[in-house]
Design an enzyme around this catalytic site. Structure first.
Site, PDB file in Angstrom:
ATOM      1  N   ASN A 146       0.813  -1.234   0.000  1.00  0.00           N
ATOM      2  CA  ASN A 146       0.000   0.000   0.000  1.00  0.00           C
ATOM      3  C   ASN A 146       0.842   1.276   0.000  1.00  0.00           C
ATOM      4  O   ASN A 146       0.462   2.261  -0.627  1.00  0.00           O
ATOM      5  CB  ASN A 146      -1.017  -0.020   1.141  1.00  0.00           C
ATOM      6  N   GLY A 220       2.521  -5.491   7.446  1.00  0.00           N
ATOM      7  CA  GLY A 220       1.600  -6.270   6.615  1.00  0.00           C
ATOM      8  C   GLY A 220       0.411  -6.718   7.437  1.00  0.00           C
ATOM      9  O   GLY A 220       0.065  -6.084   8.441  1.00  0.00           O
ATOM     10  N   SER A 221      -0.193  -7.809   7.012  1.00  0.00           N
ATOM     11  CA  SER A 221      -1.445  -8.229   7.659  1.00  0.00           C
ATOM     12  C   SER A 221      -1.175  -8.922   8.995  1.00  0.00           C
ATOM     13  O   SER A 221      -0.087  -9.469   9.231  1.00  0.00           O
ATOM     14  CB  SER A 221      -2.196  -9.175   6.727  1.00  0.00           C
ATOM     15  N   THR A 222      -2.192  -8.922   9.836  1.00  0.00           N
ATOM     16  CA  THR A 222      -2.085  -9.593  11.138  1.00  0.00           C
ATOM     17  C   THR A 222      -1.862 -11.093  10.946  1.00  0.00           C
ATOM     18  O   THR A 222      -1.068 -11.704  11.670  1.00  0.00           O
ATOM     19  CB  THR A 222      -3.355  -9.309  11.965  1.00  0.00           C
ATOM     20  N   THR A 224      -0.244 -12.672   8.548  1.00  0.00           N
ATOM     21  CA  THR A 224       1.163 -12.932   8.238  1.00  0.00           C
ATOM     22  C   THR A 224       2.038 -12.603   9.449  1.00  0.00           C
ATOM     23  O   THR A 224       3.013 -13.316   9.723  1.00  0.00           O
ATOM     24  CB  THR A 224       1.617 -12.099   7.012  1.00  0.00           C
ATOM     25  N   GLY A 225       1.675 -11.556  10.182  1.00  0.00           N
ATOM     26  CA  GLY A 225       2.440 -11.185  11.385  1.00  0.00           C
ATOM     27  C   GLY A 225       2.516 -12.343  12.378  1.00  0.00           C
ATOM     28  O   GLY A 225       3.558 -12.582  12.994  1.00  0.00           O
ATOM     29  N   GLU A 242       4.177  -4.310  12.365  1.00  0.00           N
ATOM     30  CA  GLU A 242       3.159  -3.266  12.129  1.00  0.00           C
ATOM     31  C   GLU A 242       2.055  -3.926  11.322  1.00  0.00           C
ATOM     32  O   GLU A 242       2.244  -4.231  10.141  1.00  0.00           O
ATOM     33  CB  GLU A 242       3.761  -2.087  11.341  1.00  0.00           C
ATOM     34  N   CYS A 276      -3.385   1.348   6.598  1.00  0.00           N
ATOM     35  CA  CYS A 276      -3.607   0.624   7.862  1.00  0.00           C
ATOM     36  C   CYS A 276      -4.342   1.490   8.867  1.00  0.00           C
ATOM     37  O   CYS A 276      -5.120   0.978   9.664  1.00  0.00           O
ATOM     38  CB  CYS A 276      -2.279   0.137   8.419  1.00  0.00           C
ATOM     39  N   GLU A 451       7.489   1.622  15.375  1.00  0.00           N
ATOM     40  CA  GLU A 451       8.403   2.255  14.435  1.00  0.00           C
ATOM     41  C   GLU A 451       8.384   3.755  14.717  1.00  0.00           C
ATOM     42  O   GLU A 451       7.495   4.256  15.408  1.00  0.00           O
ATOM     43  CB  GLU A 451       7.968   2.006  12.987  1.00  0.00           C
TER      44      GLU A 451
END
Ligand code: NAD
Length: 475
Positions: A146, A220-222, A224-225, A242, A276, A451
């Site tokens: 994004n 990225g997405s939750t 994948t996190g 994040e 996000c 971050e």
């Protein structure tokens, strides 16, 4: 002839036999090809980052700062070329792409001013105890589609400033601008300090599981996190995650409808809703619900959706087919359940490109998928509430905790409500503003760590405490 882009490994631009296509979401045409890296190329990049680490980490912070500033300057000098390429691969309108490129340059410049001073824990007659910060080592950076350039730069800048070296993987959907940037900064940092390699999603777990990578910084997405956290647990890699958000805005009854309608619209629809921290649920007090929802719907009718490279486009296509299909599925679910649409809802399947018209739903129930899930597209539900307590409870009723906003004529009241929201960032009477000097991170399942700012920089370091016993010198 489709342009072929190369990867940056150990100071060299390299290619692979197998290449991946990159598509322009505005017309579905292939606009570039990038290397499809696997274990062999990753090993090469990690070995280069490892070899570069001792000399890089021993440089003074001012020497490293100069390199980060040179990267910031290179981005700015080449912003014209970079933002056009960004629009072509990501879809966002030119003005927003320009904003991302200039923003990335400013972010790196601002972060380069941070310091890693030692802290004195004890300075008594007996002992001197001091905490210094040492870099964790080789960092693996994994980036979404994004804000591909901003996210890459916000990982590279603090990694380098702290003394780490980095191996960075862009999203396979949006690698082109990052690879062009890699070429431009190839000689700015010593060989091996910054490595950028592309591949399919399957390259991600190889990075997470690589035994010679010390830390993962991921956006990225939750879903994948969670996989990353699991993969990183094997050798206790440090992680910064994040992740996703289902960010709620609360509009109190004293808010000026005329003033907030346009701002609420853009808090949701900037970057076609693919942010996000975009407002993904808007709770409006019942006293002003009808007036405000009508004003937002009216404004939406004048916003042009189209190819981001064309003048006048304010909202581009959805970035990729997978996300497009997901947004269509959520809209279909809303239709199947008979929810009311104020604007939009119908896309034209015969037009090439992943276009979705601006879509606004009128007071769907709290358990509607479009309310309960992160939609990440140009579709926004407006909901009615009666009491402040109810709005806060509904806003907090989410596994996510990334950001939120409160809109009110009374800023003190805004802060009172903001402090009750369970998110890492809350805005009062503004939206989407992130400061390079403030920690940005999610509560609950929206993230791990932060971050930006000093806090973000420290995530690339270990604390090391040196204690000297002053009255016990064996001389
Ligand atoms: P994604 O998780 O699908 O992919 C992100 C990156 O991870 C890509 O580079 C992808 O190739 C890689 N990847 C995929 N599978 C992996 C695995 N098993 N192991 C390691 N890496 C893997 O996310 P996306 O669809 O690219 O981005 C959208 C999501 O990102 C949304 O949920 C959005 O909210 C979130 N996001 C969060 C922030 C934030 O700062 N909190 C910012 C932007 C986007």
């Amino acid at each position: 002839m489709v342009t072929q882009y190369k990867n940056l490994i150990n100071g060299q631009m390299i290619s692979t036999d197998e290449m991946l296509d990159v598509v322009n979401p505005a017309n579905e045409e292939v606009i570039g090809q990038v290397p499809s890296c696997g274990e062999a190329e990753l090993n090469e990049a990690v070995a280069a980052a490892r070899a570069a680490f001792p000399a890089w980490s021993k440089k003074s912070i001012d020497e490293r700062r100069a390199v980060v500033q040179a990267i910031s300057a290179t981005i700015k000098e080449n912003s014209d070329e970079l933002f056009r390429l960004l629009t072509a691969e990501q879809g966002k309108p030119h003005a927003q792409a320009q904003g991302e490129i200039i923003g990335a340059s400013m972010m790196a410049g601002a972060q380069s001013t941070l310091d890693l001073d030692d802290e004195i824990n004890e300075d008594s007659e007996e002992r001197l105890s001091r905490t210094r910060r040492v870099p964790v080592g080789v960092v693996g950076g994994i980036v979404p589609w994004n804000f591909p350039v901003m996210m890459a730069v916000q990982k590279i800048a603090p990694a380098l400033l702290s003394g780490c070296t980095i191996v960075l993987k862009p999203s396979p959907f949006t690698p082109l601008t990052t690879l062009r940037l890699a070429e431009l900064i190839k000689d700015v940092a010593p060989a091996g300090v910054v490595n950028i390699l592309t591949g399919e999603d399957s390259l991600g777990p190889l990075i997470t599981g690589h035994p010679d990578i010390d830390k993962i910084t991921f956006t990225g997405s939750t879903a994948t996190g969670k996989k990353i956290m699991e993969g990183a647990s094997k050798d206790l890699k440090r992680i910064t995650l994040e992740l996703g958000g289902n960010d709620a805005s609360i509009v109190l009854p004293d808010a000026n409808v005329e003033k907030v309608a346009e701002q609420l619209f853009w808090s949701s629809f900037t970057n076609a809703g693919q942010i996000c921290v975009a407002a993904k649920r808007i709770y409006i007090h019942e006293d002003i619900y009808d007036e405000l929802s009508a004003a937002i719907a009216e404004y939406a009718k004048h916003v042009k959706v189209g190819d981001g490279a064309q003048q006048g486009t304010a909202v581009g296509p959805i970035q990729n087919k997978k996300q497009y299909d997901r947004v269509l599925e959520l809209v279909q679910d809303a239709k199947d359940n008979g929810y009311k649409f104020l604007v939009g809802g119908d896309h034209d399947p015969d037009v090439p490109g992943y276009y979705m018209p601006i879509t606004i739903l009128d007071n769907p129930p709290e358990d509607a998928r479009i309310v309960a899930e992160e939609q990440f597209g140009p579709v926004m539900p407006l909901m009615k509430f009666s009491t402040e307590e109810e709005a806060i409870q509904r806003a907090n009723d989410s596994e996510y905790g990334l950001a939120g906003a409160v809109w009110t004529a009374d800023p003190d009241k805004g802060v009172e409500v903001a402090e009750q929201l369970e998110t890492g960032t809350v805005w009062v009477n503004e939206f989407l503003h992130l400061s390079p000097f403030a920690p940005f991170g999610g509560h609950k399942q929206s993230g791990f760590g932060a971050e930006y700012g000093k806090e973000g920089l420290l995530e690339f370091t270990y604390p090391q405490v040196i204690t000297v016993k002053k009255d016990n010198v064996p001389a």
